[in-house]
Design an enzyme around this catalytic site. Structure first.
Site, PDB file in Angstrom:
ATOM      1  N   GLY A  90      32.293  14.319 -11.580  1.00 38.21           N
ATOM      2  CA  GLY A  90      30.852  13.995 -11.038  1.00 38.21           C
ATOM      3  C   GLY A  90      31.205  12.331 -10.353  1.00 38.21           C
ATOM      4  NE  ARG A 154      31.572  18.723 -11.429  1.00 41.16           N
ATOM      5  CZ  ARG A 154      30.655  17.696 -12.390  1.00 41.16           C
ATOM      6  NH1 ARG A 154      32.040  17.522 -13.300  1.00 41.16           N
ATOM      7  NH2 ARG A 154      30.328  16.777 -12.152  1.00 41.16           N
ATOM      8  CG  ASP A 185      35.144  17.905 -20.239  1.00 37.73           C
ATOM      9  OD1 ASP A 185      35.955  18.560 -21.008  1.00 37.73           O
ATOM     10  OD2 ASP A 185      34.447  18.396 -19.897  1.00 37.73           O
ATOM     11  CE  LYS A 211      34.328  10.819 -13.707  1.00 38.01           C
ATOM     12  NZ  LYS A 211      33.625  11.983 -13.179  1.00 38.01           N
ATOM     13  CB  THR A 212      31.266   9.490 -17.089  1.00 43.30           C
ATOM     14  OG1 THR A 212      30.079  10.735 -17.362  1.00 43.30           O
ATOM     15  CG2 THR A 212      31.424   8.920 -18.449  1.00 43.30           C
ATOM     16  CG  ASP A 214      26.980  11.718 -17.928  1.00 44.28           C
ATOM     17  OD1 ASP A 214      25.587  11.417 -17.469  1.00 44.28           O
ATOM     18  OD2 ASP A 214      27.440  12.904 -18.517  1.00 44.28           O
TER      19      ASP A 214
END
Length: 564
Positions: A90, A154, A185, A211-212, A214
């Site tokens: 994402g 993805r 992941d 990177k995220t 979240d």
């Protein structure tokens, strides 16, 4: 296969001015890669399951941590190199600055160095689709949001055929290194590729970048993932606007679900920035073994308490992954993950949702089958049918906020009949997710991502493989940040995916003994009954440094800083 670059968009006035912003590099990197040397620490081991992880990654396990120090290193400039970069998973604010920092680091070492972007995510490596990223091409993307320069995807490179195709294409394009920008992941996949290339005797380095939005890719060495700062500021602006609306109209309860996948970091950070009346933290729910009914009861009691004070309004924050943390639901989801994976062939032959549901119910233990039947039809269908590429429930599609509102409404009706509630309950639901993923990066994220990319270039030039780009001491000024590399295997553990045990980078969840959660626990009872809403407003890109350069409360609290 070179592909003509077609990504193009109109520039806003902010974007034109923002493109002129020059990120601040950590002092250790400012003179360039030829003046930086890697200092190697002790051999490392994985965070858990050491024997299993070592068996899977024999060529990349146990690498030492790297810290960059000052020193002549002219060897990195002698030979022109070719480096590939891929954006995976994402979007997160600052991805373009990673590429910009990577490009500038390579060109600073040797103007003949070249950077190539694989298009559409990891599938671009397998399908050999790429574009050369030149300074001219990069010019309009600096300090901008999104991943549109080379897009993302993805795809996981994990089968023998995919790994061989990736290897062959990297060799055919004479790549010296590959930089994978992604979350847990994606960086697990980077480690798989690094191990495969080592096994095959191919001298191509693989480096990851954390990177995220979240916030669940972090540890002592990776203090935060990029994009978290910007995304939480965007969500906080939206939540703050709703808080102000609530305080003005005083007639609605707003239930706001926030992106964050399986962790509650975003919800916690937005709570610090806005002071809502109720904050659900999934990790706390799990630790206390709360049932769905208990969560509903607690919220209903709060609503009744505020109604007694004449306040038939409020704001509730709900983490995206809440439903996974409710023990009974967690058990159901785990059983569904296994059952769906084990019976994939049979399910593919069925045409209707009802048929598939009946089949799955027959495979579940009686207790879990009864729980599944008790859920609203829409929630049950989402749990069973909406899966991510890894075979797991897509929690972002489960409308937990609507489920809570429906159950609270029923509970309040029961309380009203019993004379325990005499208020009015009107609810509005929201989900804030994609609104935060491609925002213009904050100054913190613009600096951080640029440093991560430049740092990755230094790792590549020093032929380091199987490492994650690491920039630390992030509560200091950008010029005082420390740089280096962390072995990807160091963050690994074994988890169950699609019914099988697989190595993955361990997700960082909200620590209930950590300072951020303690800060919430200290203040939330007051926030619950008093209207202490904070309205943070939009991200500031120009003005005093104390406003433009501020970072997250989470990071400040984790590093022992005091916050209000």
């Amino acid at each position: 296969m070179s592909t003509k670059h077609t990504a193009k968009c109109e520039c806003s006035q902010l974007q034109r001015h923002r493109c002129k912003f020059q990120p601040v590099l950590p002092a250790i990197l400012q003179k360039g890669p030829a003046f930086v040397k890697p200092k190697f620490g002790k051999a490392t081991k994985s965070v858990a399951d050491q024997a299993a992880v070592k068996r899977i990654f024999p060529n990349t396990y146990g690498l030492p941590e790297i810290t960059f120090v000052k020193g002549a290193n002219s060897a990195v400039a002698k030979k022109a190199v070719r480096v590939g970069v891929v954006l995976s998973g994402g979007q997160a604010p600052g991805g373009h600055n990673v590429i910009g920092g990577l490009l500038d680091g390579l060109k600073k070492a040797n103007p003949k160095n070249k950077l190539f972007g694989f298009l559409g995510g990891p599938s671009g490596i397998v399908e050999n689709k790429w574009v050369e990223i030149t300074p001219a091409l990069m010019k309009d993307y600096r300090n901008t949001g999104g991943f549109d320069l080379i897009q993302s995807g993805r795809t996981k490179i994990e089968t023998d055929e995919q790994l061989k195709a990736a290897k062959d294409n990297l060799i055919a394009n004479k790549m010296d290194a590959l930089v994978v920008v992604g979350g847990d992941d994606s960086n697990t996949n980077a480690c798989v590729i690094a191990e495969y290339l080592k096994q095959q005797g191919v001298d191509i380095s693989v480096i990851g970048v954390p990177k995220t939005i979240d916030g669940d890719l972090k540890n002592k060495q990776i203090e935060t993932s990029f994009g978290f700062d910007t995304a939480t500021k965007i969500y906080a602006e939206l939540v703050g606007n709703i808080c102000r609306d609530v305080n003005s109209a005083r007639k609605y309860w707003h239930f706001i679900r926030l992106m964050g996948r399986s962790a509650s970091h975003i919800t916690l950070e937005v709570a610090f920035k806005t002071h809502p009346n109720a904050v659900l933290i999934g990790e706390e729910v799990l630790a206390k073994k709360m049932t769905l009914g208990q969560i509903v009861d607690n919220l209903a009691q709060l609503i009744a308490k505020r109604a007694k004070a004449g306040k038939n309004y409020g704001v509730v924050l709900v983490p995206e992954g809440l439903i996974e943390f409710i023990p009974e639901m967690k058990e159901l989801i785990s059983a569904l993950n296994d059952s769906l994976a084990d019976n994939e062939a049979e399910l593919s032959k069925m045409n209707t949702v009802a048929e598939k549901k009946a089949f799955i119910l027959s495979k579940l233990p009686a207790k879990l089958a009864d729980l599944m039947r008790s859920l609203p039809e829409g929630i049950a269908s989402q749990l069973m049918l909406d899966r991510d590429p890894h075979g797991n429930v897509q929690v972002s599609l489960i409308e937990t906020e609507k489920l809570l509102v429906e159950m609270i409404r029923t509970k309040l009706a029961e309380m009203k009949k019993a004379g325990k509630y005499n208020g009015k309950f009107a609810a509005i639901t929201h989900f804030f997710g994609y609104e935060g993923r491609c925002g213009v990066p904050s100054t913190f994220d613009a600096n951080y991502t640029y440093a991560l990319g430049y740092n990755a270039a230094v790792l590549a030039l020093n032929k380091c493989s199987g490492y994650l780009s690491s920039v630390r001491k992030l509560t200091k000024k950008a010029q005082d940040w420390e740089c280096g590399g962390i072995p990807l295997t160091m963050m690994m553990n074994i988890e169950r995916r699609k019914g099988k045990e697989k190595p993955v980078i361990k997700k960082a969840l909200v620590e209930l003994k950590g300072e951020p959660f303690k800060h919430l626990a200290k203040n939330r009872d007051l926030w619950a009954v008093e209207d202490l809403y904070v309205f943070p407003g939009p991200i500031q890109y120009f003005g005093p440094a104390e406003i433009t350069d501020m970072t997250t409360y989470t990071l400040l609290l984790e590093q022992g800083k005091k916050v209000k």
